[in-house]
Write a protein that holds these residues in place. Structure first.
Motif, PDB file in Angstrom:
ATOM      1  N   VAL A   1       0.847  -1.181   0.000  1.00 12.17           N
ATOM      2  CA  VAL A   1       0.000   0.000   0.000  1.00 12.17           C
ATOM      3  C   VAL A   1       0.890   1.241   0.000  1.00 12.17           C
ATOM      4  O   VAL A   1       1.845   1.337   0.770  1.00 12.17           O
ATOM      5  N   GLN A   2       0.532   2.192  -0.848  1.00 18.61           N
ATOM      6  CA  GLN A   2       1.286   3.450  -0.904  1.00 18.61           C
ATOM      7  C   GLN A   2       0.329   4.629  -0.903  1.00 18.61           C
ATOM      8  O   GLN A   2      -0.740   4.574  -1.509  1.00 18.61           O
ATOM      9  N   LEU A   3       0.742   5.685  -0.203  1.00 18.07           N
ATOM     10  CA  LEU A   3       0.032   6.957  -0.233  1.00 18.07           C
ATOM     11  C   LEU A   3       0.992   7.981  -0.820  1.00 18.07           C
ATOM     12  O   LEU A   3       2.074   8.203  -0.269  1.00 18.07           O
ATOM     13  N   GLN A   4       0.602   8.581  -1.925  1.00 16.07           N
ATOM     14  CA  GLN A   4       1.465   9.526  -2.616  1.00 16.07           C
ATOM     15  C   GLN A   4       0.862  10.917  -2.506  1.00 16.07           C
ATOM     16  O   GLN A   4      -0.152  11.223  -3.135  1.00 16.07           O
ATOM     17  N   ALA A   5       1.525  11.777  -1.721  1.00 14.05           N
ATOM     18  CA  ALA A   5       1.056  13.147  -1.544  1.00 14.05           C
ATOM     19  C   ALA A   5       1.685  14.062  -2.576  1.00 14.05           C
ATOM     20  O   ALA A   5       2.849  13.867  -2.961  1.00 14.05           O
ATOM     21  N   SER A   6       0.934  15.051  -2.999  1.00 16.95           N
ATOM     22  CA  SER A   6       1.430  16.023  -3.968  1.00 16.95           C
ATOM     23  C   SER A   6       0.722  17.350  -3.764  1.00 16.95           C
ATOM     24  O   SER A   6      -0.269  17.431  -3.029  1.00 16.95           O
ATOM     25  N   GLY A   7       1.243  18.392  -4.420  1.00 19.82           N
ATOM     26  CA  GLY A   7       0.579  19.688  -4.397  1.00 19.82           C
ATOM     27  C   GLY A   7       1.236  20.723  -3.506  1.00 19.82           C
ATOM     28  O   GLY A   7       0.804  21.878  -3.475  1.00 19.82           O
ATOM     29  N   GLY A   8       2.268  20.343  -2.777  1.00 26.06           N
ATOM     30  CA  GLY A   8       2.948  21.312  -1.938  1.00 26.06           C
ATOM     31  C   GLY A   8       3.740  22.304  -2.770  1.00 26.06           C
ATOM     32  O   GLY A   8       3.879  22.164  -3.980  1.00 26.06           O
ATOM     33  N   GLY A   9       4.253  23.328  -2.094  1.00 27.30           N
ATOM     34  CA  GLY A   9       5.042  24.328  -2.797  1.00 27.30           C
ATOM     35  C   GLY A   9       5.229  25.563  -1.963  1.00 27.30           C
ATOM     36  O   GLY A   9       4.965  25.573  -0.756  1.00 27.30           O
ATOM     37  N   LEU A  10       5.699  26.615  -2.629  1.00 21.02           N
ATOM     38  CA  LEU A  10       5.941  27.908  -1.994  1.00 21.02           C
ATOM     39  C   LEU A  10       4.837  28.870  -2.397  1.00 21.02           C
ATOM     40  O   LEU A  10       4.546  29.021  -3.592  1.00 21.02           O
ATOM     41  N   VAL A  11       4.242  29.516  -1.420  1.00 15.57           N
ATOM     42  CA  VAL A  11       3.150  30.449  -1.694  1.00 15.57           C
ATOM     43  C   VAL A  11       3.255  31.624  -0.738  1.00 15.57           C
ATOM     44  O   VAL A  11       3.778  31.489   0.378  1.00 15.57           O
ATOM     45  N   GLN A  12       2.777  32.785  -1.157  1.00 16.72           N
ATOM     46  CA  GLN A  12       2.772  33.947  -0.290  1.00 16.72           C
ATOM     47  C   GLN A  12       1.614  33.871   0.705  1.00 16.72           C
ATOM     48  O   GLN A  12       0.594  33.220   0.441  1.00 16.72           O
ATOM     49  N   ALA A  13       1.782  34.539   1.818  1.00 14.32           N
ATOM     50  CA  ALA A  13       0.707  34.598   2.809  1.00 14.32           C
ATOM     51  C   ALA A  13      -0.572  35.118   2.155  1.00 14.32           C
ATOM     52  O   ALA A  13      -0.533  36.050   1.349  1.00 14.32           O
ATOM     53  N   GLY A  14      -1.661  34.473   2.497  1.00 13.03           N
ATOM     54  CA  GLY A  14      -2.945  34.814   1.907  1.00 13.03           C
ATOM     55  C   GLY A  14      -3.298  33.988   0.690  1.00 13.03           C
ATOM     56  O   GLY A  14      -4.440  34.023   0.214  1.00 13.03           O
TER      57      GLY A  14
ATOM     58  N   LEU B   1      -3.615  20.245  -1.734  1.00 11.81           N
ATOM     59  CA  LEU B   1      -2.852  19.014  -1.600  1.00 11.81           C
ATOM     60  C   LEU B   1      -3.722  17.832  -2.010  1.00 11.81           C
ATOM     61  O   LEU B   1      -4.931  17.826  -1.769  1.00 11.81           O
ATOM     62  N   SER B   2      -3.089  16.847  -2.598  1.00 13.15           N
ATOM     63  CA  SER B   2      -3.779  15.614  -2.959  1.00 13.15           C
ATOM     64  C   SER B   2      -2.976  14.431  -2.456  1.00 13.15           C
ATOM     65  O   SER B   2      -1.746  14.497  -2.350  1.00 13.15           O
ATOM     66  N   CYS B   3      -3.673  13.354  -2.161  1.00  8.87           N
ATOM     67  CA  CYS B   3      -3.017  12.134  -1.715  1.00  8.87           C
ATOM     68  C   CYS B   3      -3.713  10.962  -2.380  1.00  8.87           C
ATOM     69  O   CYS B   3      -4.897  10.706  -2.121  1.00  8.87           O
TER      70      CYS B   3
ATOM     71  N   ASP C   1     -13.617   8.814  -3.636  1.00  7.27           N
ATOM     72  CA  ASP C   1     -13.428   7.372  -3.490  1.00  7.27           C
ATOM     73  C   ASP C   1     -13.277   6.663  -4.835  1.00  7.27           C
ATOM     74  O   ASP C   1     -12.671   5.599  -4.906  1.00  7.27           O
ATOM     75  N   ALA C   2     -13.803   7.256  -5.873  1.00  6.80           N
ATOM     76  CA  ALA C   2     -13.637   6.656  -7.203  1.00  6.80           C
ATOM     77  C   ALA C   2     -12.165   6.648  -7.609  1.00  6.80           C
ATOM     78  O   ALA C   2     -11.714   5.767  -8.338  1.00  6.80           O
ATOM     79  N   LYS C   3     -11.427   7.653  -7.092  1.00  7.93           N
ATOM     80  CA  LYS C   3     -10.005   7.755  -7.410  1.00  7.93           C
ATOM     81  C   LYS C   3      -9.126   7.390  -6.223  1.00  7.93           C
ATOM     82  O   LYS C   3      -7.903   7.514  -6.299  1.00  7.93           O
ATOM     83  N   ASN C   4      -9.758   6.950  -5.123  1.00 10.77           N
ATOM     84  CA  ASN C   4      -9.007   6.558  -3.918  1.00 10.77           C
ATOM     85  C   ASN C   4      -8.071   7.681  -3.478  1.00 10.77           C
ATOM     86  O   ASN C   4      -6.891   7.453  -3.173  1.00 10.77           O
ATOM     87  N   THR C   5      -8.626   8.894  -3.446  1.00 10.00           N
ATOM     88  CA  THR C   5      -7.822  10.091  -3.216  1.00 10.00           C
ATOM     89  C   THR C   5      -8.473  10.974  -2.158  1.00 10.00           C
ATOM     90  O   THR C   5      -9.702  11.056  -2.076  1.00 10.00           O
ATOM     91  N   VAL C   6      -7.629  11.636  -1.378  1.00 10.94           N
ATOM     92  CA  VAL C   6      -8.099  12.636  -0.428  1.00 10.94           C
ATOM     93  C   VAL C   6      -7.406  13.953  -0.757  1.00 10.94           C
ATOM     94  O   VAL C   6      -6.252  13.967  -1.183  1.00 10.94           O
ATOM     95  N   HIS C   7      -8.153  15.045  -0.608  1.00  6.53           N
ATOM     96  CA  HIS C   7      -7.623  16.372  -0.925  1.00  6.53           C
ATOM     97  C   HIS C   7      -7.662  17.261   0.309  1.00  6.53           C
ATOM     98  O   HIS C   7      -8.470  17.064   1.216  1.00  6.53           O
TER      99      HIS C   7
ATOM    100  N   TYR D   1      -1.569   3.685   7.704  1.00  3.83           N
ATOM    101  CA  TYR D   1      -0.811   3.980   6.484  1.00  3.83           C
ATOM    102  C   TYR D   1      -0.485   5.469   6.422  1.00  3.83           C
ATOM    103  O   TYR D   1      -1.342   6.308   6.690  1.00  3.83           O
ATOM    104  N   TRP D   2       0.759   5.774   6.022  1.00  5.15           N
ATOM    105  CA  TRP D   2       1.218   7.158   5.951  1.00  5.15           C
ATOM    106  C   TRP D   2       1.923   7.417   4.625  1.00  5.15           C
ATOM    107  O   TRP D   2       2.651   6.558   4.121  1.00  5.15           O
ATOM    108  N   GLY D   3       1.729   8.623   4.104  1.00  3.20           N
ATOM    109  CA  GLY D   3       2.439   9.042   2.905  1.00  3.20           C
ATOM    110  C   GLY D   3       3.804   9.611   3.257  1.00  3.20           C
ATOM    111  O   GLY D   3       4.164   9.737   4.434  1.00  3.20           O
TER     112      GLY D   3
END
Length: 126
Positions: free
Chosen positions: A1-14, A19-21, A73-79, A115-117
């Motif tokens: 089993v794998q959890l793949q997180a994505s969507g992080g980055g650098l952003v200004q305040a506000g 994020l997706s997993c 759940d159709a994509k087995n993903t959490v945002h 399970y952890w990503g």
């Protein structure tokens, strides 16, 4: 089993980030999923959790009204939609999942998740 997180980055305040997993290897349709974060020198802390019934969610007080957790759940993903970001939101964000469906009050407990990503870095500049 794998959890793949994505969507992080650098952003200004506000600003905003989403994020997706994506889970692979098994389905978590009947279980809970969640997001935690860990800033440098600090303990890992709960951010948001969602039960198998997506009507039931729980948030840390520090992110209520700014973050929204959802699941596909159709994509087995959490945002995790993160709006009005603050410099104190800077951390590595981890997704987590469990085949169980704990009570809402238990969603914030790390021991509820099996399970952890790998984590995704979120940096908010002032």
């Amino acid at each position: 089993v794998q959890l793949q997180a994505s969507g992080g980055g650098l952003v200004q305040a506000g600003g905003s980030l989403r994020l997706s997993c994506a889970a692979s290897g098994r389905t978590f349709r009947s279980g809970a999923m969640g997001w935690f974060r860990q800033a440098p020198g600090k303990a890992r802390e709960f951010v948001a959790g969602i039960r198998s019934n997506p009507r039931y969610t729980r948030y840390a007080d520090s992110v209520k009204g700014r973050f929204t957790i959802s699941r596909d759940d159709a994509k087995n993903t959490v945002h995790l939609q993160m709006n009005s970001l603050k410099p104190e939101d800077t951390a590595v964000y981890y997704c987590a999942a469990t085949a169980n469906d704990p009570a809402l009050s238990a969603l914030g407990r790390t021991e509820m998740y099996y399970y952890w990503g790998q984590g995704t870095q979120v940096t908010v500049s002032s």
